[in-house]
Design a protein around this motif. Structure first.
Motif, short mmCIF file in Angstrom:
data_model
loop_
_atom_site.label_atom_id
_atom_site.label_comp_id
_atom_site.label_asym_id
_atom_site.label_seq_id
_atom_site.Cartn_x
_atom_site.Cartn_y
_atom_site.Cartn_z
N ASN A 140 0.63 -1.22 -0.04
CA ASN A 140 -0.14 -0.17 -0.04
C ASN A 140 0.70 1.33 0.02
O ASN A 140 0.41 2.38 0.41
N VAL A 141 2.20 0.98 -0.31
CA VAL A 141 2.86 2.36 -0.62
C VAL A 141 2.50 3.09 -2.11
O VAL A 141 2.55 4.16 -1.90
N GLU A 142 2.33 2.18 -3.20
CA GLU A 142 1.88 2.61 -4.10
C GLU A 142 0.26 2.11 -4.45
O GLU A 142 0.16 1.10 -3.89
N THR A 143 -0.61 3.18 -4.76
CA THR A 143 -1.84 2.77 -4.78
C THR A 143 -2.66 3.15 -6.17
O THR A 143 -3.69 4.19 -5.88
N PRO A 144 -2.17 2.90 -7.20
CA PRO A 144 -2.57 3.38 -8.39
C PRO A 144 -4.03 2.90 -8.55
O PRO A 144 -4.27 1.86 -8.25
N GLN A 145 -4.70 3.66 -9.17
CA GLN A 145 -6.25 3.35 -9.67
C GLN A 145 -6.15 2.54 -11.06
O GLN A 145 -7.06 1.83 -11.07
N LYS A 146 -5.41 2.87 -11.86
CA LYS A 146 -5.31 2.33 -13.04
C LYS A 146 -3.77 1.95 -13.46
O LYS A 146 -2.88 2.55 -13.22
N LEU A 147 -3.95 0.67 -14.04
CA LEU A 147 -2.45 0.38 -14.41
C LEU A 147 -2.49 0.05 -15.95
O LEU A 147 -3.48 -0.56 -16.52
N VAL A 148 -1.67 0.51 -16.65
CA VAL A 148 -1.58 0.38 -18.25
C VAL A 148 -0.35 -0.62 -18.64
O VAL A 148 0.75 -0.41 -18.41
N ASP A 149 -0.89 -1.92 -18.95
CA ASP A 149 0.19 -3.01 -19.35
C ASP A 149 1.07 -2.67 -20.62
O ASP A 149 0.27 -2.39 -21.65
N ILE A 150 2.24 -2.38 -20.46
CA ILE A 150 2.90 -1.95 -21.65
C ILE A 150 3.98 -2.97 -22.24
O ILE A 150 4.73 -2.82 -22.98
N THR A 151 3.74 -4.27 -21.78
CA THR A 151 4.66 -5.26 -22.30
C THR A 151 4.14 -5.76 -23.66
O THR A 151 5.28 -6.40 -24.04
N HIS A 152 3.21 -5.30 -24.14
CA HIS A 152 3.12 -5.71 -25.58
C HIS A 152 3.63 -4.83 -26.61
O HIS A 152 3.32 -4.95 -27.67
#
Ligand code: FAD
Ligand code: SF4
Length: 300
Positions: free
Chosen positions: A47-59
């Motif tokens: 809970n140090v980072e609590t983003p609401q949205k993650l964008v997967d950039i691995t592709h």
């Protein structure tokens, strides 16, 4: 871990547009890119980072390592640490980089960790990872628990009264120049200087899966026993990978002797400001640098 929305970016423009909607920059922002996830997910679990949205950039198509026309190297942001370390051009022309990568983390982590993610990993300071403790980096203005606490592994160069971990000064919470939506696409390396020898030496509490207490990366060109060019960086002792122009100046034009290495080491650590538990790092870093210089010039 708090709940979050995950989306996948199939082209760079899509990722940038998504990231640009964040109201604050990069670290701590509510919309984040995720690559290997080996750093970000750790902090989300705490809970140090609590983003609401993650964008997967691995592709995204950033997984290439390509020779540049000037003799340098372009490394895609998504290139995994293992692939980079074992790439034939890296092993031949940038041995120091290959050695540093292979002494980091563990084989499993290196198979996941990406080039861009590695540059943007956050501090290992234990108080930063503990939301019950004051930490100016996590909560600006809350204080720094490490200065009077457990600081054995923390920095001795480049610290401030606000933070003794990474990129301190008055705004330790700000660790990069990236703005919302900024996406790293690749890293460019300059051409290797002709005839150089390079070496990375890492001293740590255990032989694997451990960060450096002190490390040294050296790139030396010698001619007829004289050092004609020197590049020196220290790890584990500074608030970021710590280039030492002072040590480089002491080495350039000199013979490769123990006395010269000693002078270079003294110069590199001259401004060290140890905390209550990490004074040993001053001598450790000096010896690490001297030994690295000895090894690299022995083989030259
Ligand atoms: C036990 C352990 C030991 C370790 N030991 C070492 C070590 O000895 N040396 C060392 O150097 N590292 C070490 N690491 C750190 C490891 O190398 C990093 O966790 C890893 O490199 C992060 O890469 P990632 O792709 O997983 O990043 P992620 O966790 O996916 O992302 C990290 C950050 O980078 C951002 N990001 C990722 N890609 C981009 C991009 N293209 N553009 C903009 N932002 C981006 C993310 O938004 C996030 O903020 C260790 C980690 C662990 C868990
Ligand atoms: S050293 Fe930096 S990261 Fe660690 S507690 Fe202090 S302010 Fe936080």
């Amino acid at each position: 871990m708090k709940t979050f929305e995950l989306s996948r970016a199939d082209d760079p423009g899509q990722a940038i547009a998504a990231g640009a909607k964040a109201t604050t920059a990069q670290q701590g922002a509510e919309i984040r890119f995720i690559a290997g996830g080996t750093n970000l997910v750790d902090f989300m679990k705490l809970n140090v980072e609590t983003p609401q949205k993650l964008v997967d950039i691995t592709h995204l198509p950033f997984d290439k390592i390509e020779a540049l026309p000037d003799g340098g190297l372009s490394i895609g942001a998504m290139v995994r640490n293992s692939d980079l370390a074992y790439h034939p051009i890296v092993r031949k022309n940038y041995a120091v980089l290959s050695e540093a990568l292979l002494s980091g983390a563990s084989a499993q982590l290196r198979n996941m960790a990406t080039t861009a993610g590695n540059l943007l990993q956050r501090t290992r300071c234990m108080y930063f990872r503990d939301t019950a403790m004051p930490c100016n980096k996590r909560g600006p203005g809350s204080g720094c628990a490490a200065i009077t606490g457990v600081n054995r592994s923390l920095a001795i160069l480049g610290t401030s009264e606000h933070c003794i971990a990474t990129i301190p000064g008055n705004t330790p919470e700000r660790e990069t120049v990236l703005e919302p939506g900024d996406l790293i696409t690749h890293v460019s390396l300059p051409p290797p200087s002709p005839g150089n020898r390079s070496l990375y030496l890492k001293l740590r509490d255990r032989a694997s899966f451990e960060f450096a207490l002190a490390s040294a990366a050296v790139v030396i060109t010698a001619d007829g026993g004289k050092i004609t060019r020197a590049r020196v960086a220290l790890g584990g002792v500074g608030t970021k990978p710590w280039r030492s122009p002072e040590a480089e100046a002491e080495l350039t034009g000199q013979s490769a002797t123990q006395a010269v290495f000693q002078k270079a080491a003294e110069a590199a650590l001259r401004d060290a400001k140890p905390q209550s538990q990490n004074g040993f790092k001053v001598e450790l870093a000096k010896r690490c640098l001297m030994h690295a210089l000895k090894l690299v010039t022995q083989t030259a």
